[in-house]
Design a protein around this motif. Structure first.
Motif, PDB file in Angstrom:
ATOM      1  N   LYS A 281       0.809  -1.221   0.000  1.00 18.11           N
ATOM      2  CA  LYS A 281       0.000   0.000   0.000  1.00 18.11           C
ATOM      3  C   LYS A 281       0.839   1.265   0.000  1.00 18.11           C
ATOM      4  N   PHE A 282       2.002   1.222   0.641  1.00 14.32           N
ATOM      5  CA  PHE A 282       2.800   2.436   0.790  1.00 14.32           C
ATOM      6  C   PHE A 282       4.106   2.324  -0.003  1.00 14.32           C
ATOM      7  N   ALA A 283       4.341   3.290  -0.894  1.00 17.76           N
ATOM      8  CA  ALA A 283       5.584   3.338  -1.655  1.00 17.76           C
ATOM      9  C   ALA A 283       6.547   4.284  -0.939  1.00 17.76           C
ATOM     10  N   TRP A 284       7.627   3.700  -0.390  1.00 22.62           N
ATOM     11  CA  TRP A 284       8.655   4.490   0.288  1.00 22.62           C
ATOM     12  C   TRP A 284       9.743   4.843  -0.732  1.00 22.62           C
ATOM     13  N   THR A 285      10.074   6.129  -0.813  1.00 22.71           N
ATOM     14  CA  THR A 285      11.126   6.590  -1.724  1.00 22.71           C
ATOM     15  C   THR A 285      12.234   7.218  -0.905  1.00 22.71           C
ATOM     16  N   MET A 286      13.465   6.746  -1.138  1.00 27.92           N
ATOM     17  CA  MET A 286      14.612   7.165  -0.315  1.00 27.92           C
ATOM     18  C   MET A 286      15.808   7.497  -1.197  1.00 27.92           C
ATOM     19  N   GLY A 287      16.562   8.524  -0.780  1.00 25.47           N
ATOM     20  CA  GLY A 287      17.818   8.869  -1.417  1.00 25.47           C
ATOM     21  C   GLY A 287      17.663   9.486  -2.788  1.00 25.47           C
ATOM     22  N   GLY A 288      18.783   9.556  -3.507  1.00 23.30           N
ATOM     23  CA  GLY A 288      18.801  10.103  -4.853  1.00 23.30           C
ATOM     24  C   GLY A 288      19.113  11.579  -4.904  1.00 23.30           C
ATOM     25  N   PHE A 289      19.082  12.114  -6.136  1.00 20.80           N
ATOM     26  CA  PHE A 289      19.263  13.539  -6.387  1.00 20.80           C
ATOM     27  C   PHE A 289      17.909  14.183  -6.612  1.00 20.80           C
ATOM     28  N   GLY A 290      17.788  15.427  -6.215  1.00 22.20           N
ATOM     29  CA  GLY A 290      16.567  16.168  -6.485  1.00 22.20           C
ATOM     30  C   GLY A 290      16.803  17.650  -6.295  1.00 22.20           C
ATOM     31  N   THR A 291      15.735  18.411  -6.349  1.00 25.13           N
ATOM     32  CA  THR A 291      15.826  19.859  -6.233  1.00 25.13           C
ATOM     33  C   THR A 291      15.158  20.312  -4.945  1.00 25.13           C
ATOM     34  N   VAL A 292      15.886  21.077  -4.143  1.00 21.08           N
ATOM     35  CA  VAL A 292      15.361  21.659  -2.918  1.00 21.08           C
ATOM     36  C   VAL A 292      15.662  23.149  -2.938  1.00 21.08           C
ATOM     37  N   ASP A 293      14.610  23.960  -2.817  1.00 23.49           N
ATOM     38  CA  ASP A 293      14.768  25.425  -2.827  1.00 23.49           C
ATOM     39  C   ASP A 293      15.549  25.887  -4.051  1.00 23.49           C
ATOM     40  N   GLY A 294      15.262  25.259  -5.182  1.00 25.45           N
ATOM     41  CA  GLY A 294      15.905  25.667  -6.431  1.00 25.45           C
ATOM     42  C   GLY A 294      17.314  25.160  -6.610  1.00 25.45           C
ATOM     43  N   ARG A 295      17.836  24.408  -5.656  1.00 25.54           N
ATOM     44  CA  ARG A 295      19.198  23.894  -5.737  1.00 25.54           C
ATOM     45  C   ARG A 295      19.177  22.383  -5.930  1.00 25.54           C
ATOM     46  N   HIS A 296      20.061  21.911  -6.767  1.00 27.06           N
ATOM     47  CA  HIS A 296      20.157  20.487  -7.054  1.00 27.06           C
ATOM     48  C   HIS A 296      21.085  19.848  -6.032  1.00 27.06           C
ATOM     49  N   ARG A 297      20.593  18.830  -5.342  1.00 23.24           N
ATOM     50  CA  ARG A 297      21.397  18.250  -4.266  1.00 23.24           C
ATOM     51  C   ARG A 297      20.968  16.820  -3.983  1.00 23.24           C
ATOM     52  N   ARG A 298      21.805  16.109  -3.175  1.00 24.57           N
ATOM     53  CA  ARG A 298      21.442  14.782  -2.688  1.00 24.57           C
ATOM     54  C   ARG A 298      20.394  14.931  -1.589  1.00 24.57           C
ATOM     55  N   LEU A 299      19.382  14.079  -1.641  1.00 23.41           N
ATOM     56  CA  LEU A 299      18.227  14.236  -0.764  1.00 23.41           C
ATOM     57  C   LEU A 299      18.263  13.249   0.405  1.00 23.41           C
ATOM     58  N   LYS A 300      17.876  13.717   1.583  1.00 23.35           N
ATOM     59  CA  LYS A 300      17.756  12.869   2.772  1.00 23.35           C
ATOM     60  C   LYS A 300      16.300  12.569   3.128  1.00 23.35           C
ATOM     61  N   THR A 301      15.393  13.421   2.698  1.00 25.74           N
ATOM     62  CA  THR A 301      13.983  13.257   3.061  1.00 25.74           C
ATOM     63  C   THR A 301      13.418  11.955   2.495  1.00 25.74           C
ATOM     64  N   ILE A 302      12.703  11.211   3.322  1.00 29.17           N
ATOM     65  CA  ILE A 302      11.991  10.010   2.883  1.00 29.17           C
ATOM     66  C   ILE A 302      10.549  10.411   2.568  1.00 29.17           C
ATOM     67  N   GLU A 303      10.061  10.002   1.402  1.00 26.47           N
ATOM     68  CA  GLU A 303       8.691  10.309   1.003  1.00 26.47           C
ATOM     69  C   GLU A 303       7.884   9.012   0.955  1.00 26.47           C
ATOM     70  N   VAL A 304       6.702   9.066   1.527  1.00 24.90           N
ATOM     71  CA  VAL A 304       5.840   7.881   1.579  1.00 24.90           C
ATOM     72  C   VAL A 304       4.545   8.208   0.842  1.00 24.90           C
ATOM     73  N   LEU A 305       4.223   7.405  -0.153  1.00 21.75           N
ATOM     74  CA  LEU A 305       3.023   7.595  -0.976  1.00 21.75           C
ATOM     75  C   LEU A 305       2.009   6.506  -0.671  1.00 21.75           C
ATOM     76  N   ASN A 306       0.801   6.918  -0.341  1.00 22.64           N
ATOM     77  CA  ASN A 306      -0.314   5.984  -0.213  1.00 22.64           C
ATOM     78  C   ASN A 306      -0.900   5.778  -1.607  1.00 22.64           C
ATOM     79  N   ILE A 307      -0.687   4.600  -2.181  1.00 21.47           N
ATOM     80  CA  ILE A 307      -1.087   4.391  -3.581  1.00 21.47           C
ATOM     81  C   ILE A 307      -2.598   4.283  -3.736  1.00 21.47           C
ATOM     82  N   ASP A 308      -3.336   4.171  -2.618  1.00 22.00           N
ATOM     83  CA  ASP A 308      -4.801   4.107  -2.704  1.00 22.00           C
ATOM     84  C   ASP A 308      -5.419   5.475  -2.934  1.00 22.00           C
ATOM     85  N   ASN A 309      -4.865   6.523  -2.258  1.00 21.85           N
ATOM     86  CA  ASN A 309      -5.493   7.840  -2.355  1.00 21.85           C
ATOM     87  C   ASN A 309      -4.554   8.960  -2.790  1.00 21.85           C
ATOM     88  N   GLY A 310      -3.278   8.658  -2.997  1.00 17.31           N
ATOM     89  CA  GLY A 310      -2.345   9.673  -3.463  1.00 17.31           C
ATOM     90  C   GLY A 310      -1.800  10.584  -2.392  1.00 17.31           C
TER      91      GLY A 310
END
Length: 861
Positions: free
Chosen positions: A570-599
């Protein structure tokens, strides 16, 4: 056209006022090489007819009548006005100066495009009356002071935007004395020049690319990618570009260096010419060795504004000036040419072939000499008809020539769409790329326009097959770099093309050398109309599938090089990688959890998990195990576990004897209750084929593997199928992708690797995603710079080996798709949820995919 003997007058009649106005604009005040200046004026019909009728009288000596008519013609604009050779508008007669100690009522600030003699300025502005003095502050700023404001206003109204000595001027008025506002007005003049430069870039958008390009070239040269001591002289302050941009400009310089070396070796010891179209601040002439300079006439051509700036920099930079001191100058309105007979600079819009021809002849360009013409990302900014006219002009003007072009191709895939949108946003769209989107179409175009032989190679081929391994290693050592997908994408989207009009022997020699230097080339010969057979792989099947945006409550998985894993179905956990924070491209520490039932999205920051990029992960009870990966290319991670409930993080397998890596692959084999890890990068230029076997708690187990095993590779994928680990594709140590499928039997004491035989098309790829559904292996996306279109969706039957490649769309809605370094989560047996992926697209900006789905139920059976 009428010509009057004994007089320097010609009368030319046009049917259209528009054509007459165009002729006057181009020809009035044109200066011939011997110094004579052509004057073109409008005359009314009565005077022309009288002059025609009086021509016969000239034969019999009745010159007074002709003199009277000439006097009438010189005063058509008003009884009190007259023309002078160094001004393009009629002027009042000369008047007396005002007293030198008179108070200044108004000051005009004259800003010329190029330096103008103060004598010309005095003579012209004196004619408006009440002139006190003229003071030249610097070559591009002059103060003209009047004792009467009305005289100054009349002068400004008459002369603003006009030409003095073929140099256009701009005038700013001021009601304060120069002494009080000298500093402020100099600053104002500077700002106006800056605004003028911006306006020029808007009017002719391509000029703006020169400023960005020269900064990137300087950054690249300063770090040691390419040896050019002169580029730095054309910038005031250098900046450091990203490694991918430095590499992009390095390969551009190497490609043009290759063209120069081929040309000089082909015409060894012969006197030659090189014409650099759209030269900008290119420093090729300055870095030529003495031998080449002695037998070369080198001509830089660009818009007048660009060449004026270049000439001004040459004048003030000693390293440049000692290489070039102009001996002759020629001008026509805003167009000009300066030369010392070995190096010439011409300021002209190259689409104006008449003026260009005149200026080329003025600097003594020889149309019979072997000539190399360079177009470094120039022709693609023109519309097709304008571009083809320039190519046709080259063929008409030069008898023996080679045109080398460096520009973009492949606008339809994800990277190409980002590239095209970038230039459109800058106001300098790639106008020809959709008409000539591939190497094949470019070669056909040049041959059909009249070149005897055309040949082309893309930059991926150039880098991989022409440059040596030692050179690759040297470049790899200059700065940390782990953007191989973006680098190969950039190289695949640029080509080096040659159009030859030469003798048959020269064309044959050129072809044989390129065929030796590169693995594959695209070519077309005019006489035989035979071409290379390097077409798009038609074995890919086009199917009706499409990507759909996956709705989420907030932005999700805007990253690449990450891992996404489904927890509790049910839950898609996404960890690590590169992304954009405050307009800056950087390695990410934040873990994002998606509920695939309701978004719904939940972001977790209250943990101590560090930076992980290009790692792998699996679940074990209530833990997520993260294996290796990196922070930067020089700092590698050990392994870590994170408690799903408490977010507590602990490290394991920190023993230095365990080979740390990134861009590896792993999978959990349920039947044998083991985790298998294979391959990966152990340094920027070194991969491994080391295989590890771990228990579900992450502890390493002592395991033997067969001697036959996959070669070193990274960015492959590993999936569980029954008791097998299935290894798919990957990037070999040679930086070439593979389409190999290997099976590892995990039930035996000595785990055995076996190469799986496929029957059908499997496009080599790396950085793709792989999923096994029942007995079918599905490969989605990935990178392959050798293919004309990106890898799509591949279906491989793991029982029969039957394989099919499907073409998939390159857009989701109105957004491009770049399918590498993404993650997939199976929503069901026929639907992928695609999370993230993409990356930096050279200097065109970063593009990361939005969450989207791909349904393929009609392909399952």
């Amino acid at each position: 056209m009428y010509k009057f003997r004994f007089l320097d007058y010609f009368i030319v009649r046009y049917k259209s006022c528009q054509f007459a106005a165009y002729a006057r604009e181009k020809l009035h005040a044109f200066q011939f090489p011997d110094g004579e200046i052509l004057s073109v004026q409008y005359y009314d019909e009565k005077i022309v007819n009288d002059l025609v009728n009086q021509t016969q009288i000239v034969k019999y000596g009745d010159t007074p009548g002709i003199g009277q008519l000439i006097h009438q013609m010189s005063n058509l604009q008003g009884i009190q006005e007259e023309y002078v050779d160094y001004c393009n508008v009629p002027l009042p007669p000369k008047q007396k100066y005002a007293s030198f100690d008179a108070s200044v009522a108004k000051t005009l600030h004259i800003i010329p495009q190029r330096p103008i003699s103060e004598d010309f300025i005095c003579d012209i502005f004196n004619r408006f009356g009440n002139l006190i003095d003229v003071r030249t502050i610097d070559p591009q700023l002059c103060h003209v002071m009047f004792s009467d404001e009305r005289s100054a206003d009349t002068a400004m109204e008459t002369m603003n935007g006009q030409e003095i000595a073929c140099v256009r001027i701009r005038i700013i008025g001021s009601d304060k004395s120069v002494a009080n506002r000298k500093r402020q007005k100099m600053e104002e003049a500077f700002r106006i020049n800056q605004r003028k430069s911006r306006k020029a870039r808007n009017d002719v958008a391509v000029q703006g690319t020169n400023d960005s390009s020269i900064l990137s070239k300087v950054s690249m040269a300063k770090l040691g990618y390419f040896d050019d001591l002169f580029l730095r002289e054309f910038v005031d302050k250098d900046v450091r570009r990203s490694p991918s941009i430095n590499r992009g400009y390095y390969i551009r310089m190497k490609a043009l260096e290759y063209a120069l070396n081929m040309f000089y070796s082909t015409y060894d010891q012969k006197a030659v010419q090189i014409v650099n179209l759209g030269a900008g601040f290119d420093a090729t002439w300055f870095r030529l060795d003495d031998d080449r300079k002695q037998r070369t006439h080198f001509i830089d051509i660009d818009f007048p504004e660009v060449m004026q700036r270049k000439l001004a920099l040459i004048e003030v930079r000693s390293r440049l000036k000692e290489q070039f001191e102009s001996m002759h100058t020629f001008s026509s309105l805003e167009n000009f040419a300066v030369t010392n007979e070995k190096y010439s600079l011409i300021g002209v819009d190259m689409r104006d072939s008449l003026t260009l021809n005149t200026l080329l002849q003025s600097v003594k360009v020889d149309e019979t000499k072997p000539t190399l013409l360079i177009s470094e990302v120039v022709l693609t900014y023109m519309g097709r008809s304008s571009c083809n006219r320039v190519i046709q002009w080259i063929l008409d003007f030069f008898q023996e020539c080679i045109l080398t072009t460096y520009e973009q191709v492949l606008p339809e895939d994800g990277f190409g769409q980002v590239m095209v949108a970038h230039f459109a946003k800058l106001g300098s769209p790639l106008k020809c790329i959709h008409q000539y989107p591939t190497s094949e179409s470019q070669v056909q175009r040049y041959t059909h326009l009249g070149f005897d032989f055309s040949v082309c190679v893309n930059m991926h081929n150039f880098y991989r097959n022409y440059l040596s391994t030692d050179e690759h290693n040297r470049i790899d050592a200059l700065e940390p770099f782990d953007e191989i997908e973006e680098w190969q994408s950039k190289c695949a989207h640029y080509i080096l093309l040659f159009g030859l009009r030469t003798t048959a022997n020269i064309s044959k020699q050129w072809f044989e050398q390129m065929d030796k230097d590169f693995r594959s080339i695209i070519y077309l010969k005019k006489d035989t109309l035979t071409s290379s057979n390097n077409q798009i792989n038609d074995e890919q099947v086009k199917v009706d599938v499409q990507f759909d945006i996956y709705p989420t409550t907030v932005t999700y998985a805007q990253r690449f090089g990450h891992q996404s894993i489904l927890i509790h179905e049910k839950f898609a956990w996404t960890m690590g990688g590169f992304g954009t924070v405050d307009g800056r491209h950087r390695r990410l520490k934040t873990i994002e959890v998606l509920n695939i039932d309701n978004g719904d999205i939940q972001r977790l920051d209250n943990h101590s998990l560090g930076e992980y990029v290009f790692h792998t992960c699996h679940t074990s009870d209530n833990f997520i195990l993260l294996f290796f990966g990196r922070k930067s290319p020089g700092i590698l991670n050990s392994c870590a576990s994170i408690d799903i409930n408490t977010l507590q993080v602990s490290n394991f397998n920190e023993d230095e004897k365990i080979l740390r890596r990134w861009r590896h692959c792993s999978c959990y084999i349920k039947e044998s209750n083991k985790i298998i890890i294979f391959g990966g990068c152990i340094s920027v230029s070194k991969s491994t084929n080391d295989t590890l076997c771990l228990q579900t708690n992450g502890e390493l187990t002592s395991t033997q593997f067969s001697e036959i095993k996959p070669s070193n590779r990274n960015s492959a994928r590993l999936n569980a199928y029954k008791h097998f680990a299935v290894l798919s594709c990957g990037l070999l140590e040679s930086n070439e992708p593979t389409n190999e499928i290997w099976l590892l039997d995990t039930t035996k004491d000595v785990m055995n690797w076996t190469l799986f035989q496929t029957n059908g098309t499997v496009i080599p790829r790396y950085s793709h995603s792989a999923d096994i559904i029942d007995d079918t292996l599905w490969l989605l996306g990935g990178m392959n710079a050798n293919e004309r279109r990106p890898p799509g969706l591949c279906k491989i039957n793991l029982i029969t080996g039957e394989a099919v490649e499907y073409i998939i769309p390159t857009m989701c809605g109105d957004q491009p798709i770049i399918l590498y370094n993404h993650q997939t989560v199976l929503l069901n047996k026929a639907t992928f949820l695609i999370l993230g992926g993409g990356g930096n697209c050279f200097s065109f900006g970063a593009h990361i995919n939005q969450p989207m789905t791909l349904k393929f139920d009609h392909l399952v059976n």
